[in-house]
Design an enzyme around this catalytic site. Sequence first.
Site, mmCIF file in Angstrom:
data_model
loop_
_atom_site.group_PDB
_atom_site.id
_atom_site.type_symbol
_atom_site.label_atom_id
_atom_site.label_comp_id
_atom_site.label_asym_id
_atom_site.label_seq_id
_atom_site.Cartn_x
_atom_site.Cartn_y
_atom_site.Cartn_z
ATOM 1 N N ASN A 9 0.870 -1.183 0.000
ATOM 2 C CA ASN A 9 0.000 0.000 0.000
ATOM 3 C C ASN A 9 0.905 1.230 0.000
ATOM 4 O OD1 ASN A 9 -1.782 2.068 0.509
ATOM 5 N ND2 ASN A 9 -2.366 1.364 2.553
ATOM 6 N N TRP A 10 0.968 1.897 -1.145
ATOM 7 C CA TRP A 10 1.870 3.053 -1.252
ATOM 8 C C TRP A 10 1.287 4.313 -0.609
ATOM 9 C CZ3 TRP A 10 5.126 3.444 -6.421
ATOM 10 C CH2 TRP A 10 6.008 2.367 -6.471
ATOM 11 N N LYS A 11 0.009 4.262 -0.217
ATOM 12 C CA LYS A 11 -0.628 5.427 0.419
ATOM 13 C C LYS A 11 -0.418 6.662 -0.471
ATOM 14 C CE LYS A 11 -0.030 3.098 4.812
ATOM 15 N NZ LYS A 11 0.131 3.164 6.246
ATOM 16 N N HIS A 93 -9.376 1.152 5.173
ATOM 17 C CA HIS A 93 -8.095 1.344 5.856
ATOM 18 C C HIS A 93 -8.293 2.290 7.049
ATOM 19 C CE1 HIS A 93 -3.963 2.428 6.684
ATOM 20 N NE2 HIS A 93 -3.595 1.353 6.005
ATOM 21 N N GLU A 95 -6.581 4.610 8.163
ATOM 22 C CA GLU A 95 -6.301 6.029 7.878
ATOM 23 C C GLU A 95 -7.522 6.704 7.266
ATOM 24 O OE1 GLU A 95 -2.684 5.406 5.704
ATOM 25 O OE2 GLU A 95 -1.659 4.839 7.564
ATOM 26 N N GLU A 163 -4.951 -4.904 10.694
ATOM 27 C CA GLU A 163 -3.937 -3.870 10.880
ATOM 28 C C GLU A 163 -4.195 -3.138 12.197
ATOM 29 O OE1 GLU A 163 -2.125 -2.744 6.772
ATOM 30 O OE2 GLU A 163 -3.677 -1.320 7.295
ATOM 31 N N GLY A 169 3.044 2.220 10.811
ATOM 32 C CA GLY A 169 4.029 3.284 10.668
ATOM 33 C C GLY A 169 4.774 3.625 11.943
ATOM 34 N N SER A 209 3.908 -2.199 10.219
ATOM 35 C CA SER A 209 5.353 -2.259 10.456
ATOM 36 C C SER A 209 5.982 -3.591 10.059
ATOM 37 C CB SER A 209 5.672 -1.916 11.918
ATOM 38 O OG SER A 209 5.276 -0.581 12.216
ATOM 39 N N GLY A 230 3.033 -1.105 4.206
ATOM 40 C CA GLY A 230 3.079 0.310 3.850
ATOM 41 C C GLY A 230 4.493 0.722 3.474
ATOM 42 N N GLY A 231 5.200 1.333 4.423
ATOM 43 C CA GLY A 231 6.510 1.933 4.157
ATOM 44 C C GLY A 231 7.490 1.013 3.447
HETATM 45 P P1 13P Z 1 3.375 0.340 7.559
HETATM 46 O O1 13P Z 1 3.850 -0.944 6.930
HETATM 47 O O2 13P Z 1 4.086 1.549 7.027
HETATM 48 O O3 13P Z 1 3.319 0.252 9.043
HETATM 49 O O4 13P Z 1 1.841 0.540 7.057
HETATM 50 C C1 13P Z 1 0.952 -0.525 7.195
HETATM 51 C C2 13P Z 1 -0.291 -0.178 6.477
HETATM 52 O O5 13P Z 1 -1.053 0.680 6.899
HETATM 53 C C3 13P Z 1 -0.576 -0.881 5.211
HETATM 54 O O6 13P Z 1 -1.863 -0.640 4.768
#
Ligand code: 13P
Length: 247
Positions: A9-11, A93, A95, A163, A169, A209, A230-231
């Site tokens: 997920n590149w957000k 998600h 967020e 999640e 993050g 993470s 994510g990251g």
């Molecule tokens: P991180 O891997 O950056 O913690 O993000 C997880 C996430 O929200 C994937 O959707």
Amino acid sequence: MRRKLAAGNWKMNGLRAALAEAEAITAAAAADGPEVLLCPPATLLAPMAAQAEGTALQIGGQYCHPAPSGAHTGHVSAPMLRDAGASYVIVGHSERRQDDGERDADVRAQTLAAWQAGLTAIVCVGETEAERDAANTLAIIGGQLAGSIPDTATGANLVVAYEPVWAIGTGRVPSVDQIGEVHDFIRARLEQRFGEGVGRSVRLLYGGSVKPGNAAEIFAVSNVDGALVGGASLTAADFTGIIAALG
Ligand code: 13P
């Protein structure tokens, strides 16, 4: 029986120059290995899908509006994602639940829209730190599953991502026992509601993470069929390390 899935997920990250990272990640996607999915920002969806054509890399959106089209400035619909080359979409998600006030009923409507457009929905659930501290984790997850997933789920149209909000993050990861408890609970709930056949065929991803260094330990947990990353999905070096740990 369930094909492993590594989803990135590149957000709200990635300009066109980042397509080079996606190209390098494509090399790690094989038809006989774990499924590899990248969910870029909407602006990169079509060029990334064009670049991935003829490879095993799957492309997905990060959100879709419940309606197929209409006067909704700034939104994107499920048929648009499909038209741009997506086969998946992330819905619910945390967020978006936090930033955009999405509730379970919204996520449910988005999931139905995704299915109508022929997309597989990755429905996200997870507790906040305060909810975990209050020993409410399973009640929260149970409520999110019941409210966010429509009745016509199958192993092909649904993936569930657990999640924990406090792990996203932050570099903090639940213990393998905590991950296992929630994933076993999600599996049991899906089997109860949809029957054993469907319940056992839905893939369950852990997200929060995940890094190359902790991926193997997480993937060894029961009912963890992959990760939503994510990251660490933004660079080929990290994401291919996670894909390798999966399979
Ligand atoms: P991180 O891997 O950056 O913690 O993000 C997880 C996430 O929200 C994937 O959707």
